[in-house]
Design a protein around this motif. Structure first.
Motif, mmCIF file in Angstrom:
data_model
loop_
_atom_site.group_PDB
_atom_site.id
_atom_site.type_symbol
_atom_site.label_atom_id
_atom_site.label_comp_id
_atom_site.label_asym_id
_atom_site.label_seq_id
_atom_site.Cartn_x
_atom_site.Cartn_y
_atom_site.Cartn_z
ATOM 1 N N GLN A 29 0.835 -1.202 0.000
ATOM 2 C CA GLN A 29 0.000 0.000 0.000
ATOM 3 C C GLN A 29 0.869 1.252 0.000
ATOM 4 O O GLN A 29 1.996 1.240 0.488
ATOM 5 N N LEU A 30 0.332 2.333 -0.550
ATOM 6 C CA LEU A 30 1.023 3.623 -0.529
ATOM 7 C C LEU A 30 0.285 4.555 0.418
ATOM 8 O O LEU A 30 -0.930 4.774 0.273
ATOM 9 N N ASP A 31 0.994 5.088 1.393
ATOM 10 C CA ASP A 31 0.424 6.013 2.373
ATOM 11 C C ASP A 31 1.029 7.395 2.170
ATOM 12 O O ASP A 31 2.236 7.526 1.966
ATOM 13 N N TYR A 60 -8.742 5.510 0.722
ATOM 14 C CA TYR A 60 -9.503 5.995 1.878
ATOM 15 C C TYR A 60 -8.636 6.891 2.767
ATOM 16 O O TYR A 60 -7.402 6.882 2.690
ATOM 17 N N VAL A 61 -9.317 7.653 3.624
ATOM 18 C CA VAL A 61 -8.644 8.490 4.613
ATOM 19 C C VAL A 61 -8.282 7.608 5.802
ATOM 20 O O VAL A 61 -9.144 6.941 6.378
ATOM 21 N N SER A 62 -7.006 7.604 6.175
ATOM 22 C CA SER A 62 -6.509 6.719 7.241
ATOM 23 C C SER A 62 -6.348 7.498 8.545
ATOM 24 O O SER A 62 -5.451 8.334 8.673
ATOM 25 N N LEU A 73 -4.874 15.498 6.260
ATOM 26 C CA LEU A 73 -5.438 14.155 6.196
ATOM 27 C C LEU A 73 -4.410 13.170 5.666
ATOM 28 O O LEU A 73 -3.638 13.482 4.749
ATOM 29 N N ALA A 74 -4.403 11.963 6.266
ATOM 30 C CA ALA A 74 -3.551 10.864 5.787
ATOM 31 C C ALA A 74 -4.399 9.962 4.896
ATOM 32 O O ALA A 74 -5.560 9.669 5.212
ATOM 33 N N PHE A 75 -3.838 9.524 3.773
ATOM 34 C CA PHE A 75 -4.563 8.694 2.813
ATOM 35 C C PHE A 75 -3.819 7.380 2.617
ATOM 36 O O PHE A 75 -2.594 7.310 2.740
ATOM 37 N N THR A 76 -4.583 6.343 2.276
ATOM 38 C CA THR A 76 -4.012 5.040 1.936
ATOM 39 C C THR A 76 -4.581 4.583 0.606
ATOM 40 O O THR A 76 -5.798 4.626 0.394
ATOM 41 N N ILE A 77 -3.704 4.163 -0.299
ATOM 42 C CA ILE A 77 -4.109 3.572 -1.581
ATOM 43 C C ILE A 77 -3.659 2.121 -1.543
ATOM 44 O O ILE A 77 -2.452 1.844 -1.498
ATOM 45 N N ASP A 78 -4.617 1.194 -1.574
ATOM 46 C CA ASP A 78 -4.306 -0.221 -1.369
ATOM 47 C C ASP A 78 -4.966 -1.082 -2.434
ATOM 48 O O ASP A 78 -6.159 -0.911 -2.745
ATOM 49 N N ASP A 79 -4.155 -1.961 -2.998
ATOM 50 C CA ASP A 79 -4.657 -2.961 -3.946
ATOM 51 C C ASP A 79 -3.648 -4.095 -3.984
ATOM 52 O O ASP A 79 -2.532 -3.924 -4.479
ATOM 53 N N PRO A 80 -3.984 -5.268 -3.447
ATOM 54 C CA PRO A 80 -3.015 -6.368 -3.360
ATOM 55 C C PRO A 80 -2.709 -7.055 -4.691
ATOM 56 O O PRO A 80 -1.818 -7.898 -4.761
ATOM 57 N N LEU A 111 5.095 11.721 1.980
ATOM 58 C CA LEU A 111 4.941 10.268 1.895
ATOM 59 C C LEU A 111 5.138 9.663 3.280
ATOM 60 O O LEU A 111 5.971 10.140 4.067
ATOM 61 N N LEU A 112 4.392 8.629 3.592
ATOM 62 C CA LEU A 112 4.509 7.928 4.872
ATOM 63 C C LEU A 112 5.051 6.537 4.583
ATOM 64 O O LEU A 112 4.353 5.704 3.996
ATOM 65 N N ILE A 113 6.299 6.297 4.961
ATOM 66 C CA ILE A 113 6.927 5.013 4.647
ATOM 67 C C ILE A 113 7.220 4.250 5.937
ATOM 68 O O ILE A 113 7.382 4.853 6.992
#
Length: 504
Positions: A29-31, A60-62, A73-80, A111-113
């Motif tokens: 996922q990318l945060d 979505y907003v994390s 706002l923190a966001f997460t983009i997720d797709d496995p 970016l949140l790593i």
């Protein structure tokens, strides 16, 4: 050793055998985080449009990744699914582009790593991150960790093209290594002075080092440290910090807290032994820490001087901060207490830099206005510094040829200059002495006399303090005479006493 074990992470890395057993995924996922000032009212529709356009499973907003004390706002983009990293990067850039069109200003992104991959991204001596900055031309800052917040913040500033290149380059570098669940679980730990092993190297005159070695047993036993002399060849000092003929190096080794206490004890003992002769404190540290210790616009070193109640701290270094092979000197001057306090603080800062840097209490310093208030692992101007260092070397070569031509003329004037300098030093010495008279209230004067504060200040700061017998109404006179800086400290102490009375 894996490459990710050689960077600047403040946490101890695990063994290579353990690292090999950890399963890492190339799809993750990318945060990311966007500050409130860039976010528009139709954010929900932008996220839905982006999710549909790039066929992403979820955007979505994390709440979990919300940066403490930073509005946004923190966001997460997720797709496995496989081969989705490019689509995830495109989705981030589409969100940024849509927000920029609405707010009509250049947007930056954080970016949140995972903490576990930070050292790999930075690379040995910052080489990986420097390469990304050079290739993308973006301003990238890997900020210090935030207390009780597991992701590390990487701020990217630039136009849409440079941000696009930077995000893809960072993502590609993360894919090369892969990310495991342990990388997400890793949390930065604050420096523990009782557990961190420290080797403090100091430069003193040979007579001082001989006295320390002669009386070291008592200090070693009391503070559980080892004290020994070091050869000058063991440490490569910058040109500006070359040892004098009478200088020697002494090393104190033990836990940081024990080394700090042992050094304070040695400073006191040597000062008492030398009596009237001024003790000069010189702490050796890597030249690469010089700019970090000084801080943005000198803010960090001023804060250390304030905490040590007026110590004079000077960093002597003439090498580029990226040169890790050389050492520089931190010089401390002041009274006994100043030197003890400043030495403790500087030793702690050096160990802090060795272990990845300080942990910030919150994320409020990540915005543009307060960027200078933190001490980041900042390699954003690596390229500029390299260009500067090359131009400096060219200027130095030209100046050397000019200095040869002037040498004959300078020798003729040397006798005249000596006489001028001696008279100047006398004037300077007189200028550093302050003789003044201050007016204080009788109430403050009563407190100072009752608790013997005046004699305490006189003894501690070596300032002559005389109470004038001629008092008028509710006021009293105090005459001060001594070194300028010492008189100012005494005045500050008196004002503090006055503030205490006013608060009551």
């Amino acid at each position: 050793m894996d490459q990710d074990q050689r960077g600047l992470s403040p946490q101890t890395s695990k063994s290579s055998s353990h690292q090999n057993q950890v399963s890492r995924s190339k799809e993750f996922q990318l945060d990311f985080f966007i500050q409130k000032k860039f976010i528009s009212d139709d954010l929900k529709s932008i996220l839905e449009e982006t999710q549909q356009k790039y066929s992403i499973k979820s955007i979505y907003v994390s709440q979990k990744n919300q940066i403490p004390e930073l509005e946004g706002l923190a966001f997460t983009i997720d797709d496995p699914a496989e081969n989705k990293m490019n689509a995830k990067c495109d989705a981030i850039l589409h969100i940024l582009s849509s927000l920029q069109d609405r707010c009509k200003q250049q947007i930056n992104i954080i970016l949140l790593i995972p903490e576990g991959i930070v050292s790999f991204l930075i690379g040995s001596k910052g080489s990986q991150l420097a390469k990304i900055i050079e290739e993308t031309n973006a301003k990238i800052t890997v900020n210090q960790p935030i207390a009780n917040y597991s992701p590390r913040t990487v701020k990217i500033v630039g136009d849409q093209t440079t941000i696009n290149c930077a995000i893809r380059a960072i993502t590609k570098k993360m894919q090369e290594r892969g990310i495991s669940q342990e990388d997400y679980k890793k949390v930065p730990e604050a420096l523990n002075p009782q557990k961190v092993n420290s080797k403090a190297k100091l430069i003193f005159q040979s007579s001082v080092v001989d006295y320390i070695l002669k009386n070291k047993n008592e200090v070693e036993n009391k503070y559980d440290v080892s004290i020994k002399a070091k050869e000058s060849n063991d440490i490569r000092l910058t040109q500006k910090c070359k040892l004098k003929r009478d200088d020697k190096i002494v090393q104190l080794q033990g836990s940081l807290s024990n080394v700090q206490d042992a050094l304070s004890s040695l400073i006191r003992r040597v000062t008492e032994h030398q009596k009237k002769q001024e003790l000069e404190i010189k702490i050796v540290m890597p030249a690469s820490y010089a700019s970090k210790l000084i801080g943005a616009k000198g803010g960090q070193i001023r804060e250390l001087a304030t905490k040590s109640k007026g110590a004079q701290i000077k960093v002597l270094s003439d090498k580029d901060e990226t040169d890790h092979d050389y050492h520089c000197i931190v010089q401390i001057a002041g009274n006994l207490q100043n030197k003890q306090d400043a030495s403790k603080l500087i030793l702690q800062q050096i160990e802090c830099f060795k272990n990845g840097g300080p942990i910030m209490e919150s994320g409020k310093f990540l915005n543009d206005e307060n960027q200078t208030s933190q001490i980041p692992n900042n390699y954003d101007d690596y390229k500029i510094k390299r260009q500067k260092s090359s131009s400096i070397s060219e200027r130095n070569s030209r100046s050397r040829s000019q200095s040869r031509r002037k040498h004959k003329h300078q020798r003729k004037r040397s006798i005249e200059r000596r006489s001028v300098s001696s008279s100047y030093s006398k004037r300077r010495e007189r200028a550093n002495v302050l003789s003044t008279k201050i007016i204080v209230s009788n109430e403050v004067m009563h407190i100072l006399e009752k608790y013997h504060k005046l004699s305490e200040y006189k003894e501690r700061y070596n300032v002559d303090i005389q109470a004038d017998d001629s008092r008028r109404n509710s006021e009293s006179y105090l005459r001060l005479k001594g070194k300028l800086k010492d008189c100012l400290i005494v005045i500050e102490e008196i004002l503090n006493e006055q503030q205490k009375i006013l608060r009551k």
